[in-house]
Structure formats: structure tokens, C-alpha cells
Design an enzyme around this catalytic site. Sequence first.
Site, PDB file in Angstrom:
ATOM      1  N   LYS A   1       0.926  -0.818  -0.130  1.00  0.00           N
ATOM      2  CA  LYS A   1       0.156  -0.102  -0.667  1.00  0.00           C
ATOM      3  C   LYS A   1       1.104   0.577   0.223  1.00  0.00           C
ATOM      4  O   LYS A   1       0.528   2.000  -1.002  1.00  0.00           O
ATOM      5  CB  LYS A   1      -0.445  -0.123   0.843  1.00  0.00           C
ATOM      6  CG  LYS A   1      -2.024  -1.062   0.851  1.00  0.00           C
ATOM      7  CD  LYS A   1      -3.153  -0.710   2.329  1.00  0.00           C
ATOM      8  CE  LYS A   1      -1.788  -0.917   3.748  1.00  0.00           C
ATOM      9  NZ  LYS A   1      -1.346  -2.380   3.406  1.00  0.00           N
ATOM     10  N   THR A   2       1.807   1.493   1.193  1.00  0.00           N
ATOM     11  CA  THR A   2       2.453   2.308   1.365  1.00  0.00           C
ATOM     12  C   THR A   2       3.679   2.555   0.251  1.00  0.00           C
ATOM     13  O   THR A   2       4.062   3.703  -0.918  1.00  0.00           O
ATOM     14  CB  THR A   2       3.809   2.356   2.270  1.00  0.00           C
ATOM     15  OG1 THR A   2       2.379   1.932   3.239  1.00  0.00           O
ATOM     16  CG2 THR A   2       4.008   3.717   2.149  1.00  0.00           C
TER      17      THR A   2
ATOM     18  N   ASP B   1      -1.863   7.929   3.985  1.00  0.00           N
ATOM     19  CA  ASP B   1      -1.579   6.361   4.542  1.00  0.00           C
ATOM     20  C   ASP B   1      -2.179   6.018   5.630  1.00  0.00           C
ATOM     21  O   ASP B   1      -2.775   6.862   6.739  1.00  0.00           O
ATOM     22  CB  ASP B   1       0.029   6.102   4.412  1.00  0.00           C
ATOM     23  CG  ASP B   1       0.562   5.306   4.304  1.00  0.00           C
ATOM     24  OD1 ASP B   1      -0.655   3.693   4.303  1.00  0.00           O
ATOM     25  OD2 ASP B   1       1.554   4.929   4.280  1.00  0.00           O
ATOM     26  N   GLU B   2      -1.997   5.006   6.075  1.00  0.00           N
ATOM     27  CA  GLU B   2      -2.979   3.769   7.669  1.00  0.00           C
ATOM     28  C   GLU B   2      -4.241   5.293   7.391  1.00  0.00           C
ATOM     29  O   GLU B   2      -4.711   5.597   8.813  1.00  0.00           O
ATOM     30  CB  GLU B   2      -2.181   4.652   8.397  1.00  0.00           C
ATOM     31  CG  GLU B   2      -0.552   3.637   8.364  1.00  0.00           C
ATOM     32  CD  GLU B   2      -0.394   3.223   8.498  1.00  0.00           C
ATOM     33  OE1 GLU B   2      -1.121   1.880   8.985  1.00  0.00           O
ATOM     34  OE2 GLU B   2       1.078   2.686   8.482  1.00  0.00           O
TER      35      GLU B   2
ATOM     36  N   GLN C   1      -5.294  -3.382  10.862  1.00  0.00           N
ATOM     37  CA  GLN C   1      -5.197  -2.424  11.101  1.00  0.00           C
ATOM     38  C   GLN C   1      -4.968  -1.002  11.733  1.00  0.00           C
ATOM     39  O   GLN C   1      -4.531  -0.903  12.975  1.00  0.00           O
ATOM     40  CB  GLN C   1      -3.168  -1.928  10.574  1.00  0.00           C
ATOM     41  CG  GLN C   1      -2.562  -3.739   9.589  1.00  0.00           C
ATOM     42  CD  GLN C   1      -1.569  -2.890   8.701  1.00  0.00           C
ATOM     43  OE1 GLN C   1      -1.004  -2.940   9.771  1.00  0.00           O
ATOM     44  NE2 GLN C   1      -1.580  -3.161   7.856  1.00  0.00           N
TER      45      GLN C   1
ATOM     46  N   ARG D   1       5.201  -7.171  10.504  1.00  0.00           N
ATOM     47  CA  ARG D   1       6.422  -6.900  11.044  1.00  0.00           C
ATOM     48  C   ARG D   1       7.386  -7.544  10.325  1.00  0.00           C
ATOM     49  O   ARG D   1       8.446  -7.087   9.706  1.00  0.00           O
ATOM     50  CB  ARG D   1       7.214  -5.413  12.246  1.00  0.00           C
ATOM     51  CG  ARG D   1       5.509  -4.958  12.564  1.00  0.00           C
ATOM     52  CD  ARG D   1       5.138  -3.679  11.305  1.00  0.00           C
ATOM     53  NE  ARG D   1       3.772  -4.806  11.095  1.00  0.00           N
ATOM     54  CZ  ARG D   1       3.089  -4.144   9.456  1.00  0.00           C
ATOM     55  NH1 ARG D   1       3.960  -3.222   8.848  1.00  0.00           N
ATOM     56  NH2 ARG D   1       1.686  -4.496   9.383  1.00  0.00           N
TER      57      ARG D   1
HETATM   58  P1  ATP Z   1       1.460  -2.161   5.371  1.00  0.00           P
HETATM   59  O1  ATP Z   1       0.412  -2.303   5.968  1.00  0.00           O
HETATM   60  O2  ATP Z   1       2.281  -2.784   6.940  1.00  0.00           O
HETATM   61  O3  ATP Z   1       1.961  -0.515   5.857  1.00  0.00           O
HETATM   62  P2  ATP Z   1       2.421  -1.729   3.314  1.00  0.00           P
HETATM   63  O4  ATP Z   1       0.998  -2.937   2.330  1.00  0.00           O
HETATM   64  O5  ATP Z   1       2.152  -0.447   3.134  1.00  0.00           O
HETATM   65  O6  ATP Z   1       2.475  -2.884   4.575  1.00  0.00           O
HETATM   66  P3  ATP Z   1       4.671  -1.688   1.619  1.00  0.00           P
HETATM   67  O7  ATP Z   1       5.644  -0.932   3.194  1.00  0.00           O
HETATM   68  O8  ATP Z   1       4.242  -0.958   0.737  1.00  0.00           O
HETATM   69  O9  ATP Z   1       3.285  -2.552   2.269  1.00  0.00           O
HETATM   70  O10 ATP Z   1       5.512  -3.429   0.731  1.00  0.00           O
HETATM   71  C1  ATP Z   1       6.002  -4.302   1.923  1.00  0.00           C
HETATM   72  C2  ATP Z   1       7.019  -4.714   1.693  1.00  0.00           C
HETATM   73  O11 ATP Z   1       6.967  -5.272  -0.266  1.00  0.00           O
HETATM   74  C3  ATP Z   1       8.234  -3.738   1.026  1.00  0.00           C
HETATM   75  O12 ATP Z   1       9.967  -4.036   1.809  1.00  0.00           O
HETATM   76  C4  ATP Z   1       8.154  -3.180  -0.152  1.00  0.00           C
HETATM   77  O13 ATP Z   1       9.128  -2.649  -0.467  1.00  0.00           O
HETATM   78  C5  ATP Z   1       7.288  -4.767  -1.145  1.00  0.00           C
HETATM   79  N1  ATP Z   1       6.822  -4.613  -2.042  1.00  0.00           N
HETATM   80  C6  ATP Z   1       5.999  -4.039  -2.160  1.00  0.00           C
HETATM   81  N2  ATP Z   1       4.950  -4.180  -3.287  1.00  0.00           N
HETATM   82  C7  ATP Z   1       6.074  -5.224  -4.482  1.00  0.00           C
HETATM   83  C8  ATP Z   1       5.933  -5.547  -5.442  1.00  0.00           C
HETATM   84  N3  ATP Z   1       4.637  -5.406  -6.034  1.00  0.00           N
HETATM   85  N4  ATP Z   1       7.021  -6.596  -5.594  1.00  0.00           N
HETATM   86  C9  ATP Z   1       7.827  -6.489  -5.076  1.00  0.00           C
HETATM   87  N5  ATP Z   1       8.241  -6.317  -3.852  1.00  0.00           N
HETATM   88  C10 ATP Z   1       7.282  -5.486  -2.877  1.00  0.00           C
HETATM   89 MG    MG Z   2       2.544   0.752   5.189  1.00  0.00          MG
END
Ligand code: ATP
Ligand code: MG
Length: 728
Positions: free
Chosen positions: A35-36, A220-221, A251, A606
Amino acid sequence: MDITKIIDPLNDAQRKAVTAPSQAMLVLAGAGSGKTRVLVHRIAWQIQVENLSPHSILAVTFTNKAAKEMRNRIEELLDIPAHAMWIGTFHGIAHRLLRRHAKQAKLPETFQVMDSADQLRVIKRLLNALNLAEDKWPPRQVQWHINAQKDEGVRAKHTIETRDIYQQQMLAIYRAYEQQCDQAGLVDFAELLLRAHELLRDNPDVLDFYRQRFRQVHVDEFQDTNTIQYAWLRLLTRDSDNLFVVGDDDQSIYGWRGAKIENIYNFQRHYANHQVIKLEQNYRSTGNILKAANNIISVNEGRMGKELWTDSGAGELLSLYAAFNEQDEAYFVVERIRAWIGKNGSCNDVAILYRSNAQSRQFEEKLMTAGIPYRVYGGLRFFDRAEIKTALAYLRLMTNRDDDASFERIINTPTRGIGTKTIDDIRAIAQEHGISLWTAAIDLINRRQLSARASNALSGFLHLIKCVTEQSEGLELYEKVKLTIEKSGLIEFYQKAKIDNGEEKVENLEELVNAARSFVFDQENEEYLGELDMFLSFATLESGDMQGDDFDDCVQLMTLHSAKGLEFKLVFLVGMEEGLFPSQQSLDDAGRLEEERRLCYVGITRAMQQLYLSYAESRRLYGRETYPRPSRFLREIPAECMQEIRMRSHVNQPVTTIKPKKESLQAIGRYKHGQRVGHAKFGEGIILQIEGEGAQERVQINFNCAPKGEKAAGVKWLMLAYAKLDVL
Ligand code: ATP
Ligand code: MG
């Protein structure tokens, strides 16, 4: 134009979200699904492909660390500095708006922001001026009430008068507080958000300007936004549908602080032409970690419902460690970190996550002894916490009456009716005669210039310190600390305060008693350091060194709440016990229990490569000895994902680094250290430690002497009253 850098590292669903034409969008997805990443790439896309000026971007998140990271990632992607963009926390952005438009916000140009300690001081002065007794109107409760009102967007003038006397009085205080802050140009944290909302709402020209300027607003969040935060997002984006939010209902962990999970539904209601995109592939964690997380969260009801999968393979099993006590738990964790470092692992990739700040002390001590740099993130180190410093100030003044800093710190904490006038008089006398505040205070009483009330209050304080000093003579160090905390009235002071972390402060104070108790057994010097002043210098030294700063390679210690959005290769989720996690207060409240479960989901997700969970069979926490049951969340992890581990190689030595107390070196009753004993169920073992007295007396026994082929029972703590041991 090279857009591959923006597009290539995305999967189909992510790409769809990043490249969609401008419209309201909700990316609703589980942890680690990117997402981020989507949010950051979307901003880059808008600038690079849609030619949006960096000026027209607003991106909001919840912590400074997350905002900083977002900025860095955008700069990296675009290869341009991102300073023209407004990227920050809700509070940071609100502050910026108010500085720019102080006049329209009806604030003086020089307005000052107060942190919550400043806010409390203002409230105390106000209660004093209103002649309201602090025991009836605890300042922290007042503070909590005022902030909660502001978070809901409610001003004193909006509140309808009721017949309820309590409500009426609270309202009068709120009104007076608003007046006072306005006069003095003071703005508290909650006010920043509320005032920024009013600025936009009441000044069409300002609102119009920012609506024009911020062509795209990103959050975000989103699941953790509160009423007022959502209201100002809504103002900024009402007509243009240019709000892009990412979040995860699973979350949502700040319900207790006013966050509204309903904002996810509100968004879908308010932005008719919105699009929802779901992401289902997790890129962060191994299959086993993900399976555990999915299983746990599936127990909650009323979820928006989403499943995460990964193609990264099962990875290692999760490890569960049943420690016999909290010291053993910390020892175990630090040993594993040592092994990780030994294999060239970086400290920055390691996190120890706990439910309550009070748990950090054990880990801090063991890490320090092991010489492993660490950083307590999003919270103060144990001995730096205000309540601990205050309790220590009592102890310091008891050993040294001339310690002016301690005198000042506690003379009216807890509040005992010694006003600033009296304190100023004491200061003046001390200065005039070059004497300590303590001596000046005695002098002031003898001069008989004080009102009877002030004189009594001051004498009461001096008497308290003298009495506790006398009463604590001859006591064990921990008993001294305990007595002092009790007599000081600090516990009631924090207990009565209806604030977010009042309970936590009480817990920390109780934990200080434990610190004193285990201090008797000094680990490093292997010498007896029972004296109070030795303990006090230890506390001072402790709160300085070893803590690595932001850029060092250091192990990260933080609460589960502060871990949101972050990721680490190696994670330790410690204190997995009923009453600790889930917390005691949530055990009989279904809603709060579900929030605890979401917190557990946040914690587990995490971890990228390896996850250790641990609980202690006996735990001394908050000044009490408990024998908790393992957390229900452990049972919600599929058995096939997890292995139980025992530290076989260490059991011949006491696993704690504690040296036995002098008297326990001698035989207590029939039992001695190193003695061989038999137990009907666990077989033969050797006594490692003896603790406690009377019905509480217990022994730690190494039962790893099982004959070949038989399963050894490991190291156990047993209560002597029930254990039925045979001396062999
Ligand atoms: P959270 O809910 O914990 O905030 P998130 O959904 O925001 O998580 P991110 O932090 O954006 O997730 O991504 C999680 C991990 O996966 C990061 O290390 C990111 O770089 C990696 N990632 C995300 N998308 C891809 C992708 N398409 N290919 C490879 N790695 C990815
Ligand atoms: Mg995130």
C-alpha cells in the site's frame, strides 16, 4: 520519459491503482501488500506522467519517520528533491497551515505549540485560579476530556448545557481553558487539528486556495484517522474527488484514541465515484509468517474480509519460546540476536516488539550487558520516563537534602497545595543566603511569613521526606523504593488521572521496584551493590550511553503500536501472555479484544524472514509476581507453522545473569543450590535458584538429566509448597 522505474516494480493490481485516472480511490489491503509503495509510486506517476507540479501534492501519514521515508522514496524514484511537496503528519501539516494563516485562524503570529506536559501545567494553573481542588478535578482527567472534545471537533460553545453538575463544571473548565489559551496564544496538539479545520471551514478564500493548490491528496494508514482529521480531508477534497487513501481495517489500532474505522465506510459513502482496489499479494513475509497472521485475524468478526498470499515460499517455522521468567525471556532474545549478528546480520534489521513500555527494561539491561547497541523507539527509555525520574527524585532527596533539582521536581508532585508563590519565596531565600532549597524551606517556615495553609503544606512535604527516610532505614533496597513510592502518593496521583497512559505510569513505577530488586544482584561487577545511592547512580548512568541514535546500526525496541508500517527481517514478539497481550483491560470487552487481535496481526506482519514469539511462565511485572497463561493468540496460530524451542545448551548454568542474593546462597530450609532432587513427574534435576519466602518460596530446577532416549522436562520453576521434591 522513462516510466519503467515507476511501473516495473508493481504487480497488476498495484499498477492499476498507480496509473488510474484522477479520481477518489481507496486501496484496501492487508499488511505488506504494498500500500505504501503504491502511494509513493502514484505520486511519482502523477508528477512524471501527468505532469503535476510537486507543489500540488499533499501526502499525509501518522509518524515523522513514515513521512521522512515517504519523501526519500519519492526522491529516489524521481531523482529530484521533493521539498516542494507537502509531505508530513497530520499535526505537522496543520501547524504549517496555521503558521501561514495565523490571522485568519484568529491566532497571534507568535503563537506557541504546547506539548502535553505544557498543556497539563496550564490546566493545573487554571484549576487553581478557579479554586477547584485537584483531587476532585484531576488535571489529567480534565486534559483527557478537553482533548477528546477537540478530536471530535467540539468547542465549549457547541456543547449544550446539561443539568449534570459534573458536565457543567467540565464545560466551564473547558471554556476557561480556551480563553486562557487564546489570550496567551497557546495551541495544544488537538487544537492544531481542530483550528486547521476551522481555518479552512471559515475562510472560503483560504480553502479555495488550497483546493486549487492541492490537486492530489494522499493518505497512508487511513484506517486510523479520527473525526477531525477526516473532516479536514473532506473539506480539502469535497468537489474534486482527488483523495487517494490507502489503509487496512485489520490494522486499525487506535480506536481507544478516537480513530474511526468507520471513516473507511464514510469515504465510500461520501465519494460517490470512488474506486476500490484490493491488493492480495504480500511481498514482505514468508509463507509461515503470513499463514499465522491470516489465521489470527480470521478470528475477528465484522471484517471487511481479505486474504493475503505470498509466493515467497514457506520459509522458516515460527519459533515459540516458553521462558521460565522475564529475565530468561530477555536472555533468550539477546542470545538469538547475538547469533544473528554472528552470522553478519545487521542490528537494524532486528526488532523487539512488546505490548507495554514497562517491558523494555529487561531487554535494555541484557542488551547493554551484551554490548549490543539498541534504540528504544517511540518511547522514552525506562529511567528517562517522567514518572520514574520523579520517583527517583524522592529517593535522591532522601539521601541528599541539598539536591535542589530533585527538591524542585517533587515539591508539588503529586500536587499538595504548595503554590508557585511559596516556591518562589524559597528560591529567593536560597539565593540570598546561598543555601539549599531544603534549608531555605525550613527557614521560610520559621520566619512565619507564610499563610497557615501554605506553611502546613510545606511542612507536610518536609515531614514526609524525613519520615520516609527514617522508616526506610534498615530495609532492603527494593523495600525502600517500594515504601517511598507508596508514601509519595504518586500511585494514586497517576491512578486517578484519566489519561491515555496513567495506567502505564503506575505500571512503570511498580516496575521500578523490580529494577531495585534485581539490582541487588549486580551482573557486571559481580559484587554486592545494595546501597540506595549506588542504585541511583546506576539509574543516571543507565539513561545515557548505549542508546544508538537514528543512524547507528542498532536493534530497535518498540511497542507494537509504534511498529505500524515498519518491517524487519528478524522480529521478536515478546510477552505473549494473557493479561499482558491481550491486555488485562481488554479481557472482558469484546471490542477491545478485537483491537488487541488486530495489534497482534500488526506485530506478526512486521516480520520478513524470522519471527520468534515468547512468553514467560512466571513474570515479575508491575511489582507483582504472576504465573500467566500463554496468550490466546498463540493458540490461534496453526500448529504446523510453529516450533517450540528450548535452550538446552544453557540449562547447566542459571539462564539469568542474576547472582544469587547473599542469604539465598545459604540453604533455605532443606534446599540448596546445586542440590540433586527428584520429582514424580519430571524426574531427576538440579536446583539452580531459590527465591521467595513462605508460601511464595520457589525453586528453579534443571530437569535435563533424563536418561538417554527419554524426553527431558527442561528447566522449570516450581512452587515449593506444591512441588513435593525428594532430596537425592
Ligand atoms: P503495511 O500494511 O504494513 O503498512 P504496506 O501494504 O504498506 O504494509 P509496503 O510497506 O508498501 O506494504 O510493502 C511491503 C514490502 O513489500 C516492502 O518491502 C515493499 O518494498 C515490498 N513490495 C511491495 N510491492 C512489491 C512488488 N510489487 N514487488 C516486490 N516487492 C514489493
Ligand atoms: Mg504501509
